[in-house]
Design a protein around this motif. Structure first.
Motif, short mmCIF file in Angstrom:
data_model
loop_
_atom_site.label_atom_id
_atom_site.label_comp_id
_atom_site.label_asym_id
_atom_site.label_seq_id
_atom_site.Cartn_x
_atom_site.Cartn_y
_atom_site.Cartn_z
N HIS A 200 -1.71 3.84 5.19
CA HIS A 200 -1.86 2.69 4.52
C HIS A 200 -2.06 1.32 5.01
O HIS A 200 -1.37 0.83 6.10
CB HIS A 200 -1.21 2.25 2.85
CG HIS A 200 -0.12 1.58 3.00
ND1 HIS A 200 0.78 0.00 3.49
CD2 HIS A 200 1.34 2.12 4.06
CE1 HIS A 200 1.98 -0.11 4.21
NE2 HIS A 200 1.71 0.56 4.10
N ASP A 201 -2.91 -0.10 4.13
CA ASP A 201 -3.39 -1.04 5.63
C ASP A 201 -1.82 -2.14 5.54
O ASP A 201 -1.94 -2.56 4.11
CB ASP A 201 -4.59 -1.80 5.01
CG ASP A 201 -5.06 -2.75 5.90
OD1 ASP A 201 -4.21 -3.55 6.13
OD2 ASP A 201 -5.88 -3.87 6.40
N ARG B 63 -4.91 2.89 -7.89
CA ARG B 63 -5.30 2.46 -7.48
C ARG B 63 -5.62 3.76 -6.97
O ARG B 63 -6.63 4.00 -6.20
CB ARG B 63 -4.21 1.88 -5.87
CG ARG B 63 -3.68 0.51 -5.63
CD ARG B 63 -2.99 -0.23 -4.44
NE ARG B 63 -2.54 1.10 -4.26
CZ ARG B 63 -0.65 0.91 -5.20
NH1 ARG B 63 -0.43 0.05 -5.92
NH2 ARG B 63 0.42 2.03 -4.54
N ASP C 169 -6.33 0.92 -0.46
CA ASP C 169 -6.57 2.56 -0.45
C ASP C 169 -5.09 2.94 0.27
O ASP C 169 -4.70 2.29 1.48
CB ASP C 169 -7.79 2.77 1.02
CG ASP C 169 -9.09 2.43 0.83
OD1 ASP C 169 -9.15 2.21 -0.75
OD2 ASP C 169 -10.36 2.23 1.39
N CYS C 170 -4.88 3.73 0.15
CA CYS C 170 -3.98 4.70 0.34
C CYS C 170 -4.36 6.13 1.01
O CYS C 170 -5.03 6.31 -0.08
CB CYS C 170 -2.27 5.08 -0.84
SG CYS C 170 -0.78 5.41 -0.08
N TRP D 163 -2.85 -2.62 0.52
CA TRP D 163 -2.47 -1.42 -0.70
C TRP D 163 -3.89 -1.28 -0.72
O TRP D 163 -3.64 0.32 -1.87
CB TRP D 163 -1.58 -1.64 -1.36
CG TRP D 163 -0.21 -1.60 0.10
CD1 TRP D 163 0.65 -2.27 0.11
CD2 TRP D 163 0.52 -0.19 -0.07
NE1 TRP D 163 1.69 -1.97 0.38
CE2 TRP D 163 1.71 -0.34 0.20
CE3 TRP D 163 0.89 1.14 -0.83
CZ2 TRP D 163 2.49 0.53 0.69
CZ3 TRP D 163 1.33 2.58 -0.61
CH2 TRP D 163 2.38 1.61 0.31
N LEU E 268 -5.74 7.73 -5.08
CA LEU E 268 -5.83 8.06 -3.51
C LEU E 268 -6.27 8.87 -2.50
O LEU E 268 -7.11 9.52 -3.88
CB LEU E 268 -4.05 8.72 -3.98
CG LEU E 268 -3.67 9.69 -2.47
CD1 LEU E 268 -3.34 8.83 -1.65
CD2 LEU E 268 -2.87 11.27 -2.79
#
Length: 329
Positions: free
Chosen positions: A220-221, A203, A227-228, A225, A205
């Motif tokens: 994070h949302d 993903r 966008d961390c 996940w 960072l």
């Protein structure tokens, strides 16, 4: 200690952003308001803000308690918008998304404060929280927001230069004294509630500096996940802090006359920020909001607007400059 594990795909997807917006830094500032961390830098600001707070601001302790977890209003309000747009996004957030935050809170701490528990279904509760957050913003952060945003933009540019010169390895090695990079793992001394291992799994960072958050954090949302975000403390020297605390806000008279944001737009134009995009970036508001403010300033005869090679350029009129000299020094 939190350990973030990278794959080659993750290293290729490391990104830099300057800020999540005014609401995020406002909530982060509640952490800086506690205790005496970096007192030479933040001490005068703390004393001034604390002196102006009263009992109605007690709800802020529930939103951002001294230890994690907290109610993550930032993602619910959509990052990187001006405060009014973030407030509107929070009001229309789906109940399922809002309920995920108190559920996570309860899973870690047991009891959820009554006000937070009601945010998912009661619009009145959301309005109460927003009203308090907005009042706190105008008291504690708003007078300095332009300088804070400019500082975060400069921080991002500096980190981008490091990445160009030394690669991602050099960037991750230089973020903060509490962040240590030994490929392929980033080790972070942060809140004990975050201890463990985080696998990015391709993903990537997002790296983001914060002016007020003085310990690293990961966000994070809860529902996505993709966008961390690793938030690291921006470098804030004594001289830089002094410029932010003293050189940023429109005077009270000018702000009362035009509105604080509109006054800041006029000041920024006079300071040599002629385009809508530049104004939006400097003030941390949307291009649409800038256009609304410049339209009012133009109708009042305080600025002129012209097109030049596809760009829209704003210039203060003599009336606008006279007004600034009279009310902003």
């Amino acid at each position: 200690m939190l350990k973030i594990h990278f794959t080659p795909a993750d290293l290729a997807r490391v990104r830099l952003v300057p800020t999540l917006g005014a609401l995020a830094e406002t909530l982060f500032s509640l952490n800086a308001l506690r205790g005496r961390v970096e007192e030479p830098t933040f001490g005068a600001w703390r004393r001034r803000v604390r002196a102006g707070l009263d009992s109605r601001f007690s709800v802020l302790a529930d939103i951002t308690p001294g230890r994690r977890p907290c109610f993550d209003q930032t993602f619910l309000a959509r990052p990187d918008r001006d405060l009014s747009e973030s407030a509107g996004a929070f009001l229309v957030s789906p109940p399922r998304s809002v309920r995920a935050e108190p559920d996570f809170y309860a899973g870690r701490r047991g009891r959820v404060p009554d006000l937070l528990a009601g945010l998912a279904d009661a619009l009145s509760a959301r309005r109460e929280v927003l009203s308090t957050v907005e009042a706190y913003f105008h008291a504690a952060v708003g007078p300095h927001w332009r300088g804070i945003r400019a500082h975060l933009d400069a921080e991002r540019a500096q980190r981008g230069t490091i990445m160009l010169d030394r690669g991602v390895d050099g960037l991750l090695s230089s973020l903060h004294r509490t962040i240590r990079w030994t490929a392929p793992t980033l080790r972070i001394d942060c809140d004990p509630a975050l201890d463990g291992d985080l696998l990015l799994d391709g993903r990537g960072l997002v790296l983001m500096p914060s002016f007020f958050l003085r310990k690293p954090a990961v966000m994070h949302d809860a529902n996505d996940w993709a966008d961390c975000i690793l938030i690291y403390p921006a470098t804030v020297g004594l001289d830089q802090a002094a410029n932010v605390w003293t050189g940023d806000a429109p005077s009270g008279a000018l702000g009362n006359l035009l509105g604080r944001t509109r006054a800041s737009v006029l000041i920024a134009i006079a300071d040599g920020m002629p385009t809508t995009g530049a104004l939006a970036g400097r003030l941390g508001i949307s291009a649409a909001a800038v256009s609304q403010h410049t339209a009012v300033l133009r109708e009042a005869g305080l600025i002129t607007t012209r097109r030049h090679h596809g760009s829209v350029l704003h210039t203060p009129t003599q009336t606008g400059l006279t007004l600034l000299n009279r009310w902003h020094g």
